[in-house]
Enzyme design. Sequence first.
Site, PDB file in Angstrom:
ATOM      1  N   HIS A  16       0.963  -1.273   0.134  1.00  0.00           N
ATOM      2  CA  HIS A  16      -0.149  -0.208  -0.048  1.00  0.00           C
ATOM      3  C   HIS A  16       0.995   1.214  -0.086  1.00  0.00           C
ATOM      4  CE1 HIS A  16      -2.614   2.893   2.289  1.00  0.00           C
ATOM      5  NE2 HIS A  16      -3.214   2.661   1.054  1.00  0.00           N
ATOM      6  N   GLU A  43       0.366  -0.622  -4.486  1.00  0.00           N
ATOM      7  CA  GLU A  43      -0.725   0.355  -4.817  1.00  0.00           C
ATOM      8  C   GLU A  43      -0.345   1.679  -4.571  1.00  0.00           C
ATOM      9  OE1 GLU A  43      -3.951   3.041  -3.455  1.00  0.00           O
ATOM     10  OE2 GLU A  43      -1.872   2.611  -2.536  1.00  0.00           O
ATOM     11  N   ASP A  45      -0.861   6.146  -5.279  1.00  0.00           N
ATOM     12  CA  ASP A  45      -1.972   7.102  -5.663  1.00  0.00           C
ATOM     13  C   ASP A  45      -1.333   8.126  -6.631  1.00  0.00           C
ATOM     14  OD1 ASP A  45      -3.995   6.529  -3.467  1.00  0.00           O
ATOM     15  OD2 ASP A  45      -2.167   6.828  -2.097  1.00  0.00           O
ATOM     16  N   HIS A  58      -0.765  11.188  -2.193  1.00  0.00           N
ATOM     17  CA  HIS A  58      -2.084  10.824  -1.643  1.00  0.00           C
ATOM     18  C   HIS A  58      -2.969  11.993  -1.181  1.00  0.00           C
ATOM     19  CE1 HIS A  58      -4.917   9.629   1.526  1.00  0.00           C
ATOM     20  NE2 HIS A  58      -4.970   8.556   0.977  1.00  0.00           N
ATOM     21  N   GLU A 118      -4.312   4.069  -8.220  1.00  0.00           N
ATOM     22  CA  GLU A 118      -5.536   4.675  -7.769  1.00  0.00           C
ATOM     23  C   GLU A 118      -5.567   6.096  -8.297  1.00  0.00           C
ATOM     24  OE1 GLU A 118      -6.249   4.884  -3.419  1.00  0.00           O
ATOM     25  OE2 GLU A 118      -7.760   6.044  -3.865  1.00  0.00           O
TER      26      GLU A 118
END
Length: 247
Positions: A16, A43, A45, A58, A118
């Site tokens: 993450h 993952e 952002d 993020h 994301e």
Amino acid sequence: MPLGSPPLIVPRLIAHRGLSAHAPENTLAAVRAAAAAGIRWVELDVQLLGDGTPVIWHDRDIARCSDGRERLSELTLATARRRDAGGWFAPAFAGEPMATLDEMLALLVELGMGVNLELKVNRGHDPLALAEAAVPALMAALPAERRLVSSFDARALRASRALAGPERLALGALFDRVPHDWQARAEAVQAVSVHANWKPLKAERARAIKAAGYALLCFTANDPRAFAPRWDWGVDAVISDDPTRFL
Ligand code: G3P
Ligand code: MG
């Protein structure tokens, strides 16, 4: 079955924001740390700076994860480059820069890794501009089996599907609490995966998602023992700040 095909195959463990338990989140260092720990997917952002540069970040501003305070919308790449995005985490990472999407994609290519990118649509930001900046770049850099685009924002997912055209692009619908109409929402963008906050997710909903043919990814779980029963529900992958704890 999901309209998007073929089905998505992801490893069980996804780091993450990179290996964010051990390196400053969403940086090149965090992705290198994930690779060094044997984790094959991350993952990350993505959002846009004020000058339109897609960057891996993020928050809506840089106060928490750098030595600056600006909102992303106030930053040009030149200014962002003068901020330290590593020293807040640990002195060993001092001087780590904010990564652009292009730099991050180049690193993922070099390391042979996969990414769940994301599209992070913070308040007041334009989901279409973000998808236009990020999706073609991702598709040009990584093969279909090593890329996945996810978002909480239905507009960003719709724009991504439109941009991808007939080419294969795995899309994931993100939910903090999976709503009753999750399948209609997933079908609307031909998603192949559902990404659910692991805490409010119930067994019955998880099994329904799997029975409908979707990949099921859970975020952000850091306690393997608390998480354990979910594997029996058919969960495909856990997105964790420290996936090595699940090894
Ligand atoms: O993509 C899963 C997870 O990252 C969603 O929440 O706030 O950590 O981006 P957040
Ligand atoms: Mg995220």
